[in-house]
Design an enzyme around this catalytic site. Structure first.
Site, mmCIF file in Angstrom:
data_model
loop_
_atom_site.group_PDB
_atom_site.id
_atom_site.type_symbol
_atom_site.label_atom_id
_atom_site.label_comp_id
_atom_site.label_asym_id
_atom_site.label_seq_id
_atom_site.Cartn_x
_atom_site.Cartn_y
_atom_site.Cartn_z
ATOM 1 N N ALA A 1 -6.309 25.060 -5.316
ATOM 2 C CA ALA A 1 -5.890 26.325 -5.286
ATOM 3 C C ALA A 1 -4.496 26.454 -5.414
ATOM 4 O O ALA A 1 -3.680 25.669 -5.444
ATOM 5 C CB ALA A 1 -6.303 26.926 -3.938
ATOM 6 N N GLY B 1 -9.425 22.429 -4.094
ATOM 7 C CA GLY B 1 -10.281 23.655 -4.820
ATOM 8 C C GLY B 1 -10.938 23.286 -6.087
ATOM 9 O O GLY B 1 -12.029 23.616 -6.433
ATOM 10 N N GLU C 1 -14.049 21.326 -5.374
ATOM 11 C CA GLU C 1 -14.916 22.245 -4.804
ATOM 12 C C GLU C 1 -15.714 23.029 -6.094
ATOM 13 O O GLU C 1 -16.933 23.072 -5.901
ATOM 14 C CB GLU C 1 -14.390 23.254 -3.887
ATOM 15 C CG GLU C 1 -14.034 22.440 -2.466
ATOM 16 C CD GLU C 1 -13.168 23.310 -1.646
ATOM 17 O OE1 GLU C 1 -12.055 24.007 -1.989
ATOM 18 O OE2 GLU C 1 -13.693 23.510 -0.639
ATOM 19 N N GLU D 1 -6.296 18.577 0.958
ATOM 20 C CA GLU D 1 -5.936 19.670 1.979
ATOM 21 C C GLU D 1 -5.168 18.982 3.451
ATOM 22 O O GLU D 1 -4.361 19.772 3.819
ATOM 23 C CB GLU D 1 -7.037 20.466 2.134
ATOM 24 C CG GLU D 1 -7.613 21.541 1.145
ATOM 25 C CD GLU D 1 -8.397 20.531 0.084
ATOM 26 O OE1 GLU D 1 -8.410 19.530 -0.001
ATOM 27 O OE2 GLU D 1 -8.906 21.305 -0.892
HETATM 28 N N1 COA Z 1 -0.553 24.937 -6.707
HETATM 29 C C1 COA Z 1 0.581 25.630 -7.352
HETATM 30 N N2 COA Z 1 1.361 24.825 -8.157
HETATM 31 C C2 COA Z 1 0.766 23.290 -8.108
HETATM 32 C C3 COA Z 1 -0.274 22.913 -7.310
HETATM 33 C C4 COA Z 1 -0.897 23.739 -6.727
HETATM 34 N N3 COA Z 1 -1.955 23.287 -5.976
HETATM 35 N N4 COA Z 1 -0.104 21.515 -7.601
HETATM 36 C C5 COA Z 1 0.859 21.285 -8.569
HETATM 37 N N5 COA Z 1 1.610 22.393 -8.743
HETATM 38 C C6 COA Z 1 2.839 22.491 -9.567
HETATM 39 C C7 COA Z 1 4.126 22.008 -9.183
HETATM 40 O O1 COA Z 1 4.715 22.687 -8.068
HETATM 41 C C8 COA Z 1 4.732 21.804 -10.311
HETATM 42 O O2 COA Z 1 5.408 22.951 -10.581
HETATM 43 P P1 COA Z 1 7.016 22.885 -11.181
HETATM 44 O O3 COA Z 1 6.935 22.057 -12.476
HETATM 45 O O4 COA Z 1 7.157 24.351 -11.530
HETATM 46 O O5 COA Z 1 7.740 22.217 -10.187
HETATM 47 C C9 COA Z 1 3.801 21.547 -11.437
HETATM 48 O O6 COA Z 1 2.543 22.112 -10.825
HETATM 49 C C10 COA Z 1 3.632 19.996 -11.947
HETATM 50 O O7 COA Z 1 3.105 19.407 -10.380
HETATM 51 P P2 COA Z 1 3.636 17.943 -10.108
HETATM 52 O O8 COA Z 1 3.485 17.546 -8.716
HETATM 53 O O9 COA Z 1 5.016 17.778 -10.385
HETATM 54 O O10 COA Z 1 3.000 17.042 -11.108
HETATM 55 P P3 COA Z 1 2.599 15.404 -11.075
HETATM 56 O O11 COA Z 1 1.829 15.279 -12.336
HETATM 57 O O12 COA Z 1 3.471 14.724 -10.621
HETATM 58 O O13 COA Z 1 1.210 15.588 -9.949
HETATM 59 C C11 COA Z 1 -0.664 16.301 -8.967
HETATM 60 C C12 COA Z 1 0.282 16.374 -10.217
HETATM 61 C C13 COA Z 1 -1.725 17.323 -9.089
HETATM 62 C C14 COA Z 1 -1.296 15.090 -8.476
HETATM 63 C C15 COA Z 1 0.211 16.984 -7.720
HETATM 64 O O14 COA Z 1 0.917 18.486 -8.157
HETATM 65 C C16 COA Z 1 -0.487 17.424 -6.360
HETATM 66 O O15 COA Z 1 -0.801 16.694 -5.549
HETATM 67 N N6 COA Z 1 -0.829 18.701 -6.388
HETATM 68 C C17 COA Z 1 -1.156 19.258 -5.261
HETATM 69 C C18 COA Z 1 -2.922 19.087 -5.143
HETATM 70 C C19 COA Z 1 -3.223 19.715 -3.946
HETATM 71 O O16 COA Z 1 -2.843 19.684 -2.749
HETATM 72 N N7 COA Z 1 -4.484 20.546 -3.965
HETATM 73 C C20 COA Z 1 -5.092 21.244 -2.879
HETATM 74 C C21 COA Z 1 -4.799 22.416 -2.920
HETATM 75 S S1 COA Z 1 -6.063 23.223 -2.323
#
Ligand code: COA
Length: 700
Positions: free
Chosen positions: A63, A102, A105, A125
């Site tokens: 999400a 999400g 999911e 999460e």
């Molecule tokens: N919602 C909104 N923005 C998100 C996001 C999310 N769930 N996950 C990543 N982003 C954004 C980051 O803030 C970043 O934005 P920016 O470039 O404006 O700073 C961009 O996407 C890239 O993310 P980044 O973490 O820098 O890239 P990465 O390749 O190193 O890692 C992930 C990618 C997906 C592994 C990591 O972003 C992550 O763990 N995200 C969270 C996932 C999460 O917790 N999901 C559960 C939510 S329900």
């Protein structure tokens, strides 16, 4: 195409492609577009099977975290997942990249899941103080059993394709053009019917209730000491998958999700996630970084050796320079020990260790640094010594090479002044142990060129660290706030608290250790030397607690000396309380005529956090930090500030700025010569007047 989603129909197969760069985060627009797309393909009589795929580098990673603080707007993510699960036509999810939260999911709503090698699956999460809130706790245990489901959801750790296939999370591992494979599969469904393919069904009944109950009980037993709310709710929800019908289980999960979403812990953890990424937005970000492949490290002490290990594991070539053979051997031995431990723990293969070692050179001659792209100086924390090293490096390094100092307090403008190229000089402040600590304070001096700053941020990324930009001042961001924290603690100690009570209170707040145990660990002589350095310029009218100096004078230099604030008999790791220290503190109070008063744990926590936030506000006023959330990142990643409290500025926001400013004023009024620590600056008034929080200065 509706925003974020497009539909491509080929024969009987409709492919719904999610396209919301950079990470396909699922926000409201995307949720709406997905529901509309499923309505459209279901209504289209030509379509007999559906593929759900994602464009770009990854399947949705979850999400949209930025929307979590806003009022929820329909359709909610559970509605979207249910819409997919209820689709009358078979749905094949073609997964790739990071299938997280999400996003996973959504995938669980599909009838069939395939993914290429290298795909990662997880529910992160819990790290945000949340639980999966769109059916994850209901569908995953039905699909893979309670044991593997609880492992995934409680740990937050991602699993790979092999494990996902083994537990039945995915149905097949495909090749790289996963969408094409999914389309082929879907068109077979269209002709043969999906009954021809045994698929895992996330909404089927539970096949083994006994094992299920055992896994739930075992997880609950493991969580007994857990302080945060999310893990217990995860276990309750997974248990509900067994006890309740599917729909009631979904409602139970949603209620738990909403409770947690409103919790201060989750707000703080989400703040920490966004803050770590925001820190990379610096004015110099658009400058082109210089290429760095060969780094010189000057000084092979604990910091220099740690920095070298960190550089080696990021694939860089390193030349380590020490002043003589003995010091060099000691530094190399330290690096070898770090390698040894990594191999013993299985984090490094012997072959990879050999390869890392082959990229390392040692020398006792600064001339060996002539070819390097960057030098990181980590010699004694003494301005004259550092200036001399920089002047000599200036004569050795090629034009374009970067000169960095790992100083933790000193004036980098003055160090840069020892060279003919101050624009190439920067501070790279690593934290011990450097291979482990994720923080890098990038200290930008007056004349540092933008591309040097950009290079430092680039290097931090390569090292797997989070860089935070700081300006020059005594202690930069982190050590300056640490000093305020320790001063508040010292005042409390002198007023009547024992160092043991203060440590216990801060541990209960969530720090891994209290301020006195931490000082014992790093050695009391370091801050003693600094206090002596500053003594000449200290205002004698200001409150000054000399207990730390008295300890040092008595040879109690911390753990390495076997005694500091605590006693460490025969190299014990955990210190014992020492009545001698309490006697020494009493004598100190007597000398100053202080009658000790009772201090509660709540007061200790309140004053220590208030002092940190107040120093943070000063740092912002002076422009030393770009934004409040950068200060939080420094304290979270470098100083053990509890992540679920979000950092001192977030904690101040959660407490309420008006209440906290009034508290600070109260402390100042009651603490005569100590008022300088507590006096709130103009920034508090300005924010309060405008009804704003520190977060409003984060610049989103
Ligand atoms: N919602 C909104 N923005 C998100 C996001 C999310 N769930 N996950 C990543 N982003 C954004 C980051 O803030 C970043 O934005 P920016 O470039 O404006 O700073 C961009 O996407 C890239 O993310 P980044 O973490 O820098 O890239 P990465 O390749 O190193 O890692 C992930 C990618 C997906 C592994 C990591 O972003 C992550 O763990 N995200 C969270 C996932 C999460 O917790 N999901 C559960 C939510 S329900």
């Amino acid at each position: 195409m509706t925003e974020g989603v497009r539909i491509e129909v080929t024969g009987p197969v409709a492919e719904i492609v999610i396209d919301n760069p950079p990470v396909n985060a699922i926000g409201r627009k995307l949720r709406l577009a997905l529901v509309e797309a499923f309505d459209a393909v279901e209504a289209d009589p030509a379509v007999q099977a559906v593929v759900l795929s994602a464009a770009g580098r990854t399947w949705p990673v979850g999400a949209d975290i930025r929307e979590f603080g806003l009022p929820p707007e329909a359709p909610l993510l559970p509605d979207v997942c249910n819409r997919i699960a209820d689709c009358e036509k078979p749905v094949v999810a073609a997964l790739h990249g990071n299938v997280l939260g999400g996003g996973l999911e959504l995938a669980l709503g599909a009838r069939y899941r395939i993914a290429p090698e290298g795909t990662r699956f997880g529910f992160p999460e819990v790290a945000l103080g949340l639980i999966p809130g769109a059916g994850g706790t209901q569908r995953l245990p039905r699909l893979v059993g309670a044991g593997p489901a609880l492992d995934m959801i409680l740990s937050g750790a991602a699993i790979g394709t092999e494990r996902a296939l083994e537990i039945g999370l995915i149905d097949a591992v495909g090749e790289n053009d996963i969408a094409a494979e999914a389309r082929a599969l879907a068109s077979e469904f269209a002709t043969l019917g999906q009954e021809a393919y045994p698929a895992h069904d996330a909404e089927r009944g539970l096949k083994d209730p006994v094992t299920f109950v055992e896994a739930v009980d075992a997880a609950r037993a493991r969580l007994r000491a857990e302080q945060l709310p999310a893990p217990a709710r995860i276990v309750d929800c997974v248990e509900a998958a067994l006890l309740l019908p599917f729909e009631s289980g979904m409602a139970f999960e949603r209620a738990a999700f909403e409770d947690l979403l409103a919790s201060p812990e989750s707000a703080a953890l989400r703040h920490a996630f966004l803050a770590e990424r925001r820190a990379a937005r610096v004015p110099e970000a658009s400058a082109t970084p210089r290429d760095i492949s060969h780094v010189g490290v000057v000084g092979g002490g604990m910091m220099g050796a740690g920095i070298t290990s960190s550089l080696l594991s990021a694939g860089l070539r390193v030349t380590l320079v020490e002043r003589d053979v003995d010091a060099l051997s000691a530094g190399l031995a330290q690096i070898a020990k770090t390698h040894e431990r990594a191999v013993a723990k299985g984090r490094l293969t012997p072959a990879a260790r050999g390869e890392e070692w082959s990229r390392l050179r040692g020398s006792t001659d600064l001339q060996a640094l002539a070819p390097v792209d960057l030098v990181i100086e980590a010699v004694t924390e003494d301005e004259e010594v550092k200036r001399e090293v920089f002047a000599r490096l200036d004569g050795v390094l090629r034009p374009g090479a970067i000169l960095a100092t790992n100083t933790s307090y000193l004036d980098i403008n003055r160090i840069a002044g020892a060279t003919q190229r101050p624009e190439d000089v920067i501070g790279l402040h690593f934290f011990a142990p450097a291979p482990v600590m994720r923080l890098l304070e990038v200290v930008v001096a007056e004349r540092t060129a933008p591309e040097i700053v950009a290079t430092a941020f680039d290097l931090a990324r390569r090292l797997g660290k989070v860089a935070v930009r700081a300006g020059v001042c005594d202690g930069f961001i982190g050590n300056r706030i640490l000093t305020a924290y320790r001063t508040a603690a010292d005042f409390l100690m002198e007023d009547g608290a024992s160092p043991y009570q203060i440590d216990a209170a801060m541990k209960a707040y969530g720090f891994p250790m209290g301020p006195y145990a931490a000082q014992d660990l790093s050695g009391l002589d370091i801050s003693w030397a600094r206090r002596k350095r500053l003594a000449a310029t200290r205002d004698p009218a200001r409150r000054y607690v000399a207990i730390g100096d008295h300890l040092c004078e008595a040879g109690r230099l911390g753990r390495k000396a076997g005694r500091g604030y605590y006693l460490y008999p025969e190299g014990a790791r955990d210190g014992q309380e020492d009545p001698e220290v309490l006697a020494l503190i009493s004598r100190g109070r007597l000398e100053k005529g202080i009658t000790p008063r009772r201090v509660s744990s709540e007061e200790i926590r309140a004053r220590c956090v208030a002092a940190m936030a107040n120093e943070g506000a000063r740092i912002l006023e002076e422009g030393v930090a770009l934004r409040p959330s950068d200060i939080d990142v420094v304290m979270l990643l470098g100083f053990g500030f509890p992540r679920h409290r979000g950092g001192p500025m977030q904690a101040a926001d959660q407490r309420g700025l008006l209440a906290l400013r009034n508290e600070l004023r109260g402390y100042a009024a009651a603490d005569g010569p100590g008022a300088w620590l507590w006096q709130p600056g103009a920034l508090w008034d300005e924010l309060i007047k405008n009804g704003k929080k520190f977060a409003s200065l984060n610049g989103d």
